[in-house]
Design an enzyme around this catalytic site. Structure first.
Site, PDB file in Angstrom:
ATOM      1  N   HIS A  90       0.821  -1.210   0.000  1.00 57.39           N
ATOM      2  CA  HIS A  90       0.000   0.000   0.000  1.00 57.39           C
ATOM      3  C   HIS A  90       0.855   1.259   0.000  1.00 57.39           C
ATOM      4  CE1 HIS A  90      -3.283  -2.678   0.873  1.00 57.39           C
ATOM      5  NE2 HIS A  90      -2.723  -3.058   2.015  1.00 57.39           N
ATOM      6  N   HIS A 115       5.464   6.815   6.663  1.00 51.68           N
ATOM      7  CA  HIS A 115       5.182   6.292   5.324  1.00 51.68           C
ATOM      8  C   HIS A 115       4.764   7.450   4.421  1.00 51.68           C
ATOM      9  CE1 HIS A 115       1.265   6.222   7.445  1.00 51.68           C
ATOM     10  NE2 HIS A 115       0.859   6.745   6.305  1.00 51.68           N
ATOM     11  N   HIS A 117       2.474   8.936   0.827  1.00 56.24           N
ATOM     12  CA  HIS A 117       1.362   8.813  -0.119  1.00 56.24           C
ATOM     13  C   HIS A 117       1.725   9.648  -1.339  1.00 56.24           C
ATOM     14  CE1 HIS A 117      -1.351   7.026   2.927  1.00 56.24           C
ATOM     15  NE2 HIS A 117      -0.653   7.775   3.766  1.00 56.24           N
ATOM     16  N   GLU A 129      -2.748  13.499   0.586  1.00 55.39           N
ATOM     17  CA  GLU A 129      -4.051  13.115   1.120  1.00 55.39           C
ATOM     18  C   GLU A 129      -4.802  14.354   1.577  1.00 55.39           C
ATOM     19  OE1 GLU A 129      -3.350   9.486   3.741  1.00 55.39           O
ATOM     20  OE2 GLU A 129      -4.382   8.829   1.923  1.00 55.39           O
ATOM     21  N   HIS A 142       3.719  10.906   6.338  1.00 57.28           N
ATOM     22  CA  HIS A 142       3.037  10.766   7.630  1.00 57.28           C
ATOM     23  C   HIS A 142       3.982  10.133   8.644  1.00 57.28           C
ATOM     24  CE1 HIS A 142      -1.189  10.738   5.597  1.00 57.28           C
ATOM     25  NE2 HIS A 142      -0.722  11.953   5.776  1.00 57.28           N
ATOM     26  N   THR A 224      -5.983   6.970   7.547  1.00 53.48           N
ATOM     27  CA  THR A 224      -6.483   7.206   6.193  1.00 53.48           C
ATOM     28  C   THR A 224      -6.542   5.910   5.383  1.00 53.48           C
ATOM     29  OG1 THR A 224      -4.283   7.687   5.302  1.00 53.48           O
ATOM     30  CG2 THR A 224      -5.540   9.542   6.191  1.00 53.48           C
ATOM     31  N   THR A 225      -6.254   4.777   6.033  1.00 50.63           N
ATOM     32  CA  THR A 225      -6.377   3.461   5.392  1.00 50.63           C
ATOM     33  C   THR A 225      -7.213   2.570   6.296  1.00 50.63           C
ATOM     34  OG1 THR A 225      -4.365   2.682   6.488  1.00 50.63           O
ATOM     35  CG2 THR A 225      -4.105   3.627   4.282  1.00 50.63           C
TER      36      THR A 225
END
Ligand SMILES: *[C@@H]1O[C@H](CO)[C@@H](O)[C@H](O)[C@H]1NC(C)=O
Ligand SMILES: *[C@@H]1O[C@H](CO)[C@@H](O)[C@H](O)[C@H]1NC(C)=O
Length: 380
Positions: A90, A115, A117, A129, A142, A224-225
């Site tokens: 992911h 991590h 995005h 995001e 993040h 957010t996941t």
């Protein structure tokens, strides 16, 4: 056991077998069959009313002067042990050592992982995001922490309100290479497939953050996941961090969400969630630059009066300081080549005593009397 009971028992067993693993290990994605619009079928929290990310509409934020600058602790003391870089299908994750933490929130938070995005460089031009006034950045970092004052570990904290604190850093592209990000980007080619891990040299995590940690947006939101737990105190910094276009391209094109053994390779791109409704929530700011434009006449009057009072105050203080300097300067400028006279040591004490005594009666009198007194006493 009666046949009917046995039948029901076996039915229940079957249900458990089929239902439990399906929801636990469901392989969610950003688009497709288990894409973001379907998440809540498997993870009910994803349709909660305090979800993340959100669009920050700056005119609707509220200034909160109690929001102090955040202090990352130990971010720069990475030690000698390597970090682990991980493609989880992911995103790319770096696990963080437990001595890294965050001060400046109502509780102490311990770092867990960070991590990223990002988008796909396509015409949609998404990647981050969080968005600000509807505008996306190119990527978002993040840094995830858990509330180690209230909870024993990440897995317990992540389901609790106030359990997590995540720092959101918006990333944009420019001309210059951001060498700090190369500590991650240079190793992506070693974890191209999902489930791959590689040790990388430890580095200064703080160098990934913007320099100004005092200006940020704060709100209550969620992961957010999936499973989208509504447990996150969000801090999205106002200052963006810049990387080069070539650096962003590495992030957008090097990783796969498919595993090494999978027949088809699927690029890991556009791993950002759409912004979620704010609902009842308010986004607070630690800074008031935006609100300065829209002051009411009452506020303007208050500010003018405040400034005037301030000026008068400063004038009074300056007057006092000048007087104090004048009253002491005569013995401060004595030629330095002769031995300091005794009074030089004892005078300030005497002056203080005098001042205190006089203060009991009247301050202005104390000032007046003190002025002419030094010269005769200090001249040997
Ligand atoms: C987290 O803490 C809880 C409560 O003490 C414990 O039951 C659980 O096993 C811990 N989980 C991990 C992953 O350490
Ligand atoms: C977040 O929620 C808590 C209550 O759980 C509340 O006290 C706090 O003020 C909220 N923070 C923000 C930034 O809205």
């Amino acid at each position: 056991m009666e046949p009917l009971d046995l039948f029901i028992f076996l039915m229940l067993l079957c249900l458990q077998w089929t239902a439990a693993p399906a929801t636990k290990n469901i392989d969610w994605t950003y688009t497709g069959l288990v894409g973001q619009s379907e998440w809540s079928q498997y993870f009910p929290d994803c349709s909660g009313d305090s979800q993340s990310p959100v669009d920050v509409v700056t005119t609707q934020t509220k200034y909160d002067p109690s929001l102090i600058p955040l202090t990352p602790l130990g971010y720069s003391q990475h030690g000698n042990a390597p970090f682990t870089l991980y493609n989880n299908g992911h995103t790319v994750v770096i696990e963080l050592p437990e001595w890294m933490g965050l001060r400046g929130l109502p509780w102490f938070f311990t770092a867990v992982q960070m991590h990223l995005h990002w988008g796909s460089g396509g015409p949609s031009h998404g990647g981050s995001e969080h968005t600000i006034n509807g505008l996306s950045a190119d990527a978002e970092l993040h840094v995830v922490h858990y509330n180690s004052e209230l909870y024993p570990n990440m897995s317990t904290a992540m389901t609790q309100r106030d359990g997590l604190a995540v720092l959101g850093i918006l990333i944009v592209t420019g001309e210059e290479t951001n060498v700090a990000f190369n500590n991650i980007l240079n190793y992506l080619s070693r974890i191209r497939h999902a489930d791959q891990k590689v040790p990388i040299p430890a580095f200064d995590i703080q160098s990934l953050l913007p320099t100004d940690l005092g200006r940020y947006y704060r709100y209550n939101g969620s992961l957010t996941t999936p499973p989208c737990y509504q447990s996150v105190i969000w801090t999205v910094f106002n200052d963006r961090v810049q990387i080069s276009k070539a650096q962003l391209l590495k992030l957008e094109t090097l990783l796969y969400s498919s595993k090494a053994e999978d027949e088809y390779r699927i690029l890991l791109q556009d791993n950002y969630r759409a912004t979620q409704p704010l609902n009842h929530r308010v986004i607070f700011t630690s800074f008031s630059a935006e609100s300065g434009k829209e002051l009411s006449s009452g506020e303007v009057t208050a500010i003018v009066i405040g400034v005037m009072c301030g000026c008068v105050g400063v004038a009074v203080i300056i007057r006092f300081i000048v007087k104090t300097i004048r009253s002491t300067s005569s013995w401060d400028v004595l030629p330095s080549n002769r031995p300091a006279p005794m009074p030089r040591m004892s005078r300030p004490e005497k002056a203080n005593e005098k001042k205190q005594d006089m203060a009991l009666n009247s301050t202005s009198e104390a000032e007046k009397k003190e002025e002419p007194s030094p010269p005769p006493q200090t001249e040997p």
